[in-house]
Design a protein around this motif. Structure first.
Motif, short mmCIF file in Angstrom:
data_model
loop_
_atom_site.label_atom_id
_atom_site.label_comp_id
_atom_site.label_asym_id
_atom_site.label_seq_id
_atom_site.Cartn_x
_atom_site.Cartn_y
_atom_site.Cartn_z
N ARG A 498 30.76 29.49 51.26
CA ARG A 498 30.82 28.12 51.75
C ARG A 498 29.78 27.29 51.02
O ARG A 498 28.63 27.71 50.86
CB ARG A 498 30.53 28.13 53.25
N HIS A 499 30.18 26.11 50.56
CA HIS A 499 29.27 25.17 49.88
C HIS A 499 28.57 25.80 48.67
O HIS A 499 27.47 25.39 48.31
CB HIS A 499 28.20 24.66 50.86
N CYS A 500 29.20 26.77 48.06
CA CYS A 500 28.58 27.44 46.92
C CYS A 500 28.75 26.65 45.61
O CYS A 500 27.95 26.81 44.69
CB CYS A 500 29.16 28.84 46.73
N LEU A 501 29.80 25.84 45.52
CA LEU A 501 30.09 25.05 44.32
C LEU A 501 30.15 25.93 43.08
O LEU A 501 29.61 25.61 42.02
CB LEU A 501 29.05 23.94 44.14
N VAL A 502 30.83 27.07 43.22
CA VAL A 502 31.01 27.97 42.08
C VAL A 502 31.85 27.26 41.02
O VAL A 502 32.92 26.71 41.33
CB VAL A 502 31.70 29.27 42.54
N GLU A 503 31.37 27.27 39.79
CA GLU A 503 32.03 26.50 38.73
C GLU A 503 33.14 27.29 38.05
O GLU A 503 34.13 26.72 37.60
CB GLU A 503 30.99 26.05 37.71
N GLU A 504 32.99 28.60 37.96
CA GLU A 504 34.00 29.44 37.33
C GLU A 504 34.84 30.13 38.39
O GLU A 504 34.38 30.41 39.50
CB GLU A 504 33.33 30.49 36.43
N ASP A 505 36.09 30.39 38.03
CA ASP A 505 37.03 31.02 38.95
C ASP A 505 36.42 32.30 39.54
O ASP A 505 36.08 33.24 38.80
CB ASP A 505 38.31 31.35 38.19
N PRO A 506 36.28 32.39 40.88
CA PRO A 506 35.67 33.59 41.47
C PRO A 506 36.63 34.77 41.59
O PRO A 506 36.19 35.91 41.78
CB PRO A 506 35.27 33.11 42.87
N MET A 507 37.94 34.52 41.45
CA MET A 507 38.91 35.59 41.70
C MET A 507 38.82 36.77 40.73
O MET A 507 38.95 37.93 41.17
CB MET A 507 40.33 35.02 41.70
N TRP A 522 35.71 28.54 51.65
CA TRP A 522 35.71 27.34 52.46
C TRP A 522 34.83 26.25 51.85
O TRP A 522 33.84 26.52 51.16
CB TRP A 522 35.17 27.63 53.86
N ASP A 523 35.18 25.03 52.15
CA ASP A 523 34.29 23.86 51.99
C ASP A 523 33.55 23.84 50.65
O ASP A 523 32.33 24.04 50.59
CB ASP A 523 33.27 23.81 53.13
N GLN A 524 34.30 23.59 49.61
CA GLN A 524 33.71 23.45 48.27
C GLN A 524 32.99 24.73 47.81
O GLN A 524 32.02 24.66 47.05
CB GLN A 524 32.71 22.28 48.24
N SER A 525 33.46 25.85 48.26
CA SER A 525 32.89 27.10 47.73
C SER A 525 33.24 27.26 46.25
O SER A 525 32.47 27.84 45.48
CB SER A 525 33.41 28.29 48.52
N PHE A 526 34.41 26.72 45.86
CA PHE A 526 34.83 26.74 44.45
C PHE A 526 35.06 25.30 44.02
O PHE A 526 35.80 24.56 44.66
CB PHE A 526 36.10 27.57 44.30
N ALA A 527 34.43 24.92 42.92
CA ALA A 527 34.50 23.53 42.46
C ALA A 527 35.41 23.37 41.24
O ALA A 527 35.45 22.29 40.65
CB ALA A 527 33.10 23.02 42.14
N GLY A 528 36.14 24.43 40.86
CA GLY A 528 37.00 24.35 39.69
C GLY A 528 38.41 23.89 40.02
O GLY A 528 38.77 23.70 41.18
N ARG A 529 39.23 23.76 38.98
CA ARG A 529 40.59 23.24 39.15
C ARG A 529 41.67 24.33 39.11
O ARG A 529 42.78 24.11 39.58
CB ARG A 529 40.89 22.23 38.06
N ARG A 530 41.34 25.49 38.52
CA ARG A 530 42.37 26.52 38.32
C ARG A 530 41.87 27.86 38.84
O ARG A 530 40.73 28.25 38.62
CB ARG A 530 42.71 26.63 36.84
N MET A 531 42.78 28.59 39.51
CA MET A 531 42.42 29.88 40.08
C MET A 531 43.54 30.88 39.77
O MET A 531 44.72 30.55 39.90
CB MET A 531 42.24 29.73 41.59
N LEU A 532 43.16 32.10 39.37
CA LEU A 532 44.13 33.12 38.96
C LEU A 532 43.86 34.43 39.68
O LEU A 532 42.74 34.95 39.65
CB LEU A 532 44.06 33.35 37.45
N CYS A 533 44.90 34.98 40.31
CA CYS A 533 44.84 36.31 40.91
C CYS A 533 45.70 37.24 40.03
O CYS A 533 46.93 37.09 39.97
CB CYS A 533 45.37 36.29 42.33
N SER A 534 45.05 38.18 39.38
CA SER A 534 45.70 39.01 38.38
C SER A 534 46.50 40.14 39.01
O SER A 534 46.21 40.59 40.11
CB SER A 534 44.66 39.61 37.42
N GLY A 535 47.52 40.61 38.28
CA GLY A 535 48.28 41.77 38.72
C GLY A 535 47.38 42.98 38.83
O GLY A 535 46.57 43.25 37.94
N GLY A 536 47.51 43.73 39.92
CA GLY A 536 46.67 44.90 40.13
C GLY A 536 45.37 44.59 40.83
O GLY A 536 44.60 45.53 41.13
#
Length: 626
Positions: A498-507, A522-536
């Protein structure tokens, strides 16, 4: 001809007569000038509702429920008249808790019913223990009767039926000594059924408590910590119980803290000892005690020196305590505990605010004699002089510590608390760096649940966690970059950012944590525009929540990602364009909840919508809009 009358009676019909219909008719048989009353198989009951019921109606100021009547929106008179066509007797009982004015309004309402359409011979029976409610309405051609209290033998029969709730009370083996003691006790009830009901219920509860195994007795008594009608958070309760070291049966070996707590609650629910609520995954979220159960629980806890509850507004600084657990209930903002903390056997100290928005100021805190303490909850605490006593470092047996503030005390004190299982930290960068905090946390080898809340807008670059047993992590701290997966605890099952403002995709980092079951961003934990969940990736993830990710525009889920996901929740992600196509490959997904995402989302995701193919396999779709 029809007769209507009010029965002014000490007998609340719901409490007694409806479960003992054989009792009602004889006691009304002396009403010889009325036509005989034959109790019908169908009966309409109108009464003040218990808390758990719905179908409420309002007449004037009176609030009541039509039991057995469906949803009514066209007026209660129509409903009551319609029901009277099917019933020979309508009874209205137990209005003693209502104010006199409300009672009169309610009675007058019934007197205004349209009786023309009702079958002849029916009667309206209005009951109350308060004779004063008839004042001013007797001119309405009503007849009032008083019913005698129960005889000693009737009182004993009723008491046995309530205390030993079996189909045939004659099967209950009550010895002579027990019967003599029981009959002596019920003399104090004066033949009043309500008093007998309360007494019998209390006796039944005592028997149920006595039959609990020792570990459930501890769990049950612990529930007395909380105020009346308090919704107890089961997750927090689970860590209290774990810190207390409540013994567990062998079949709980290897289970998580939360699973053990859910098992204990389940056993108490099955014994009708607690009232509980479950979440979407059938896990218990809250529980509470019925008023009467709480009284028994509290009395038993105090008799056994299990706990003592202190009202902060009336507590004196020179009072003391011999109980092993001290619970402070406060609706004020001050608390003086000098005398209470002189008890060397004290194991727990909890502060429970009746008004959750208030902070409290603690004075007279000293932990020098409390080296056996296991649980210390400092929720919403402020300290006189701005500092927590340095003696907190002497609490070497602590298992649970909530709201340890690096502003109020030195982080060095954590070094000696090596037994901690649950720790909540309010972080201030003034007297402590992130690196220093990481070092001390790494020494807590038993830590399983960690929460860190930043109170100073600091930068947590370089934050590393080396807590090998940690399973649950909640972070609300500015962290532009997450540590790589090698620096996350390997056994982590739950993470909430929460409120971490992570700049790079955390997934790409989180999906490599092999035991992760629950992820909440939650609540601006991730500040980026794109998120990817990889196969596996996310091989064991069961629940995923995305909320308040304002910058997120695109989310991609590859085939083979999150293969056992059960619940997905998305809300307040204003710029997210659409759900990922890859959701259609997650056949385990049972529930999708979309909240405050705009009405166009519902149009696209419902049957016939352009994106319906992505979610058509999901049994439950929930949409909530502003």
């Amino acid at each position: 001809m029809f007769f209507s009358f009010i029965l002014i009676s000490p007998i609340p019909l719901q409490a007694y007569c409806f479960s003992n219909l054989s009792y009602l008719s004889p006691r009304l048989s002396h009403l010889s000038h009325l036509s005989p009353i034959c109790l019908p198989p169908r009966l309409l009951l109108v009464s003040p509702p218990p808390r758990s019921h719905s179908h409420h109606h309002h007449v004037g100021e009176a609030r009541f429920m039509v039991a057995g009547g469906g949803e009514v929106y066209g007026g209660l008179r129509t409903e009551v008249t319609w029901r009277l066509e099917e019933a020979r007797l309508m009874a209205v009982g137990r209005w003693a808790r209502l104010w006199r004015r409300r009672l009169q309004s309610f009675f007058l309402f019934f007197l205004g019913l349209d009786l023309v359409q009702c079958n002849p011979g029916w009667k309206v029976l209005l009951t109350s223990r308060n004779e004063a409610v008839t004042t001013g309405i007797l001119q309405k051609d009503l007849t009032c009767f008083k019913v005698d209290c129960l005889t000693p033998q009737e009182s004993w029969t009723l008491f046995r039926r309530i205390a030993f709730p079996k189909e045939n009370t004659n099967d209950v083996n009550v010895d002579v000594e027990m019967e003599e003691a029981g009959k002596e006790i019920i003399k104090h009830c004066g033949g009043l059924p309500l008093a007998l009901k309360v007494l019998g219920g209390s006796y039944e509860i005592h028997i149920a408590y006595a039959e609990l195994p020792i570990y459930l007795k501890h769990c049950f008594l612990y529930l007395a910590h909380f105020p009346e009608d308090y919704e107890i958070n089961v997750e927090i309760l689970s860590y209290y119980w774990a810190a207390e070291g409540i013994p567990r049966p062998r079949y709980y070996n290897g289970a998580s803290i939360r699973d053990v707590a859910d098992g204990f609650i389940e056993e108490l629910v099955e014994r009708n000892m607690v009232i509980s609520e479950r979440d979407k995954t059938s896990r218990f979220t809250t529980c509470r005690l019925h008023d009467m159960l709480r009284e028994v629980c509290l009395r038993s806890g105090e008799e056994e020196n299990f706990l003592q509850i202190v009202d902060a507004s009336t507590a004196a600084s020179n009072e003391n305590s011999n109980s092993r657990r001290l619970i402070v209930h406060s609706s004020d903002n001050t608390c003086h505990l000098d005398g209470y903390l002189q008890n060397p056997s004290l194991r727990s100290l909890l502060f429970i605010q009746k008004i959750s928005s208030l902070n409290w100021t603690a004075s007279g805190l000293s932990f020098r004699r409390l080296q056996l303490m296991r649980v210390l909850d400092l929720s919403r605490a402020e300290f006189k002089g701005g500092k927590l006593p340095s003696s907190i470092g002497k609490l070497i047996h602590l298992r649970y510590l909530k709201n340890f503030s690096t502003k109020h005390t030195s982080v060095d004190d954590l070094q000696r608390m090596t037994e901690l299982n649950t720790l909540s930290i309010l972080f201030h960068c003034d007297g402590c760096t992130v690196e220093t905090l990481s070092t001390y946390l790494g020494e807590l080898r038993h830590l399983k649940n960690l929460t860190i809340i930043d109170k100073s807008a600091s930068d947590a670059r370089g934050f590393v966690l080396d807590c090998i047993l940690l399973k649950q992590l909640k972070l609300s701290i500015h962290m532009p970059n997450l540590p790589d997966e090698q620096h996350f605890p390997s056994r982590l099952t739950t993470i909430c950012l929460r409120h971490c403002l992570v700049e790079e995709d955390p997934m790409p980092i989180l999906e490599k944590l092999l035991h992760l079951k629950n992820v909440e961003l939650w609540d601006q934990s991730f500040a980026g525009r794109r998120m990817l969940c990889s196969g596996g990736g996310f091989t064991k993830l069961h629940q995923l929540e995305l909320s308040g990710l304002k910058e997120l525009e695109e989310w991609i889920v590859e085939e083979g990602s999150m293969p056992v996901l059960h619940t997905l929740s998305i809300s307040h992600c204003d710029n997210l364009k659409e759900l990922p196509d890859g959701l259609r490959f997650i056949t385990s997904l049972m529930e999708l909840s979309c909240g405050y995402m705009g009405s166009k989302w519902e149009e696209r995701l419902t049957d016939g919508g352009t994106d319906y193919f992505k979610v058509q396999h999901i049994p439950l779709l929930i949409f909530n809009w502003a």
